[in-house]
Scaffold this motif. Structure first.
Motif, PDB file in Angstrom:
ATOM      1  N   GLY A 146       0.750  -1.144  -0.174  1.00  0.00           N
ATOM      2  CA  GLY A 146       0.026  -0.146   0.003  1.00  0.00           C
ATOM      3  C   GLY A 146       0.924   1.065  -0.128  1.00  0.00           C
ATOM      4  O   GLY A 146       1.917   1.144   0.251  1.00  0.00           O
ATOM      5  N   PRO A 147       0.332   2.372  -0.164  1.00  0.00           N
ATOM      6  CA  PRO A 147       1.159   3.595  -0.465  1.00  0.00           C
ATOM      7  C   PRO A 147       1.239   4.446   0.870  1.00  0.00           C
ATOM      8  O   PRO A 147       1.561   5.826   0.823  1.00  0.00           O
ATOM      9  N   LYS A 148       0.461   4.083   2.011  1.00  0.00           N
ATOM     10  CA  LYS A 148       0.307   5.002   3.261  1.00  0.00           C
ATOM     11  C   LYS A 148       1.078   4.940   4.187  1.00  0.00           C
ATOM     12  O   LYS A 148       1.584   5.846   4.993  1.00  0.00           O
ATOM     13  N   THR A 149       1.508   3.554   4.623  1.00  0.00           N
ATOM     14  CA  THR A 149       2.488   3.246   5.680  1.00  0.00           C
ATOM     15  C   THR A 149       3.547   2.477   5.351  1.00  0.00           C
ATOM     16  O   THR A 149       3.745   1.583   4.873  1.00  0.00           O
ATOM     17  N   CYS A 150       4.660   3.018   5.920  1.00  0.00           N
ATOM     18  CA  CYS A 150       5.949   2.371   5.916  1.00  0.00           C
ATOM     19  C   CYS A 150       6.299   1.718   7.268  1.00  0.00           C
ATOM     20  O   CYS A 150       5.939   2.249   8.439  1.00  0.00           O
ATOM     21  N   VAL A 151       6.388   0.296   7.323  1.00  0.00           N
ATOM     22  CA  VAL A 151       6.672  -0.379   8.355  1.00  0.00           C
ATOM     23  C   VAL A 151       8.099  -1.032   8.676  1.00  0.00           C
ATOM     24  O   VAL A 151       8.347  -1.938   8.941  1.00  0.00           O
ATOM     25  N   ALA A 152       9.093  -0.136   8.044  1.00  0.00           N
ATOM     26  CA  ALA A 152      10.600  -0.581   8.157  1.00  0.00           C
ATOM     27  C   ALA A 152      10.901  -0.645   9.906  1.00  0.00           C
ATOM     28  O   ALA A 152      10.231  -0.201  10.680  1.00  0.00           O
ATOM     29  N   THR A 153      11.625  -1.553  10.287  1.00  0.00           N
ATOM     30  CA  THR A 153      11.750  -2.201  11.742  1.00  0.00           C
ATOM     31  C   THR A 153      12.780  -1.414  12.518  1.00  0.00           C
ATOM     32  O   THR A 153      13.977  -1.237  11.845  1.00  0.00           O
ATOM     33  N   GLN A 154      12.488  -1.104  13.740  1.00  0.00           N
ATOM     34  CA  GLN A 154      13.597  -0.554  14.517  1.00  0.00           C
ATOM     35  C   GLN A 154      14.145  -1.922  15.099  1.00  0.00           C
ATOM     36  O   GLN A 154      13.407  -2.499  15.911  1.00  0.00           O
ATOM     37  N   ALA A 255      10.051  -5.989  15.669  1.00  0.00           N
ATOM     38  CA  ALA A 255       9.071  -6.512  15.081  1.00  0.00           C
ATOM     39  C   ALA A 255       8.305  -5.426  14.330  1.00  0.00           C
ATOM     40  O   ALA A 255       7.684  -5.892  13.320  1.00  0.00           O
ATOM     41  N   ASN A 256       8.205  -4.218  14.784  1.00  0.00           N
ATOM     42  CA  ASN A 256       7.549  -3.122  14.133  1.00  0.00           C
ATOM     43  C   ASN A 256       8.724  -1.758  14.014  1.00  0.00           C
ATOM     44  O   ASN A 256       9.706  -1.859  14.746  1.00  0.00           O
ATOM     45  N   PRO A 257       7.901  -0.803  13.565  1.00  0.00           N
ATOM     46  CA  PRO A 257       8.701   0.618  13.609  1.00  0.00           C
ATOM     47  C   PRO A 257       9.014   1.040  15.045  1.00  0.00           C
ATOM     48  O   PRO A 257       9.872   1.915  15.144  1.00  0.00           O
ATOM     49  N   GLN A 258       8.272   0.600  15.894  1.00  0.00           N
ATOM     50  CA  GLN A 258       8.278   1.271  17.473  1.00  0.00           C
ATOM     51  C   GLN A 258       8.379  -0.312  18.211  1.00  0.00           C
ATOM     52  O   GLN A 258       7.712  -1.235  18.236  1.00  0.00           O
TER      53      GLN A 258
END
Length: 320
Positions: A146-154, A255-258
């Motif tokens: 999708g075009p809305k959310t980046c989920v690159a991982t911390q 697991a997630n960006p946060q």
């Protein structure tokens, strides 16, 4: 061979000088160890025109001060891996990458590490062939489609443990110093995951001195123990009276960006940590952990391992 674009290098002797240089120079970046920044420059993820060297400007080492441990942001990870006041933090630092990286990398760099993704941390040629990604040059996240959310991982190994210990950081900016809790530092946004200004410089980490009967540990999932970033990390801190936890904090990382602090642990306080309760806490961690496919490893497997690692860590803490 990947080559870097040209840039000018400026050496800062003090944190204040580094902040001044940042405001004066065009397209600047701070660099200490450079173990993450330089590969990203080679991959054309960043193209700074000026690098400000802060390796000798930042404070190093650690000291007790008014009920807390002050750790210099310039402390090398290899030195942190030998610290004695908080063995669990040394344990986490000792699992970062390999010896060469730990000899160069710093605690500050690990805390502010850029988020990572299979579609982002690639060469420019690779990203271009794919049509780029939402975090770099493109308008589409290939992980979630999708075009809305980046989920690159911390993906920092020290961060879950520092969050579990309620650490804070000292930031120096043009207006002076400010302190922010690490639990308030990160956003669920892989493109802009840090709540700091670009010119702000992390100078120190403030960790509450562990109370009596404090126990903590960190578990890291990765394919190659010798070098890899985490595919999942679980940090557990607690205060124990025998096998009874009077305080308990669990944070899941990578697991997630946060980073994810686990909620609803109150029912497990002030009661014996039996085998059944270990299973219940592990199931709670599993329920609240939702890894995304931004890093290697099937999300379902990484999620299952959050439960396994929690189980192992709690049994270890109980045995101590």
């Amino acid at each position: 061979m990947l080559r870097m674009d040209g840039f000018a290098y400026h050496h800062a002797s003090t944190p204040e000088q580094a902040v001044r240089l940042f405001d004066e120079l065009e397209s600047p970046r701070y660099i200490a160890g450079g173990t993450d920044l330089l590969p990203n420059i080679k991959h054309r993820i960043f193209s700074p025109k000026n690098l400000i060297g802060i390796a000798t400007a930042l404070p190093t080492g650690w000291r007790e001060d008014d009920g807390q441990l002050r750790v210099g942001a310039g402390t090398r990870l290899s030195a942190l891996a030998k610290m004695t006041p908080i063995p669990a933090l040394a344990e986490a630092a000792g699992q970062i990458a390999g010896p060469q990286i730990r000899n160069m990398g710093t605690l500050g760099g690990n805390i502010l590490l850029d988020t990572r993704c299979l579609f982002y941390n690639q060469s420019h040629f690779w990203r271009k062939a794919l049509g780029h990604c939402l975090k770099a040059e493109g308008d589409w996240c290939h992980v979630i489609g999708g075009p809305k959310t980046c989920v690159a991982t911390q993906s920092s190994d020290t961060v879950p443990l520092l969050l579990a210990m309620d650490a804070a950081i000292v930031l120096l900016g043009a207006a002076g110093e400010r302190i922010i809790k690490m639990r308030d530092l990160y956003r669920f946004n892989g493109m802009n995951h840090l709540k700091i200004e670009p010119h702000e410089l992390l100078t120190e980490v403030l960790i509450p001195s562990p109370p009596e009967n404090f126990r903590a540990t960190y578990r890291k999932l990765r394919t190659r123990d010798s070098i890899d970033f985490p595919q999942l990390g679980v940090a557990i801190c607690g205060v124990f009276d025998g096998d009874v936890p009077t305080a308990l904090d669990i944070v899941v990382g990578a697991a997630n960006p946060q980073p994810k602090p686990i909620r609803k642990l109150e029912p497990f306080l002030n009661v014996p940590l039996t085998d059944d309760r270990v299973q219940e806490i592990s199931a709670l961690v599993y329920k609240q952990t939702r890894p995304l496919a931004a890093v290697h490893g099937a999300p379902s497997w990484r999620r299952h391992m959050s439960m396994v690692f929690t189980q192992r860590a709690l049994n270890d803490l109980r045995a101590r």
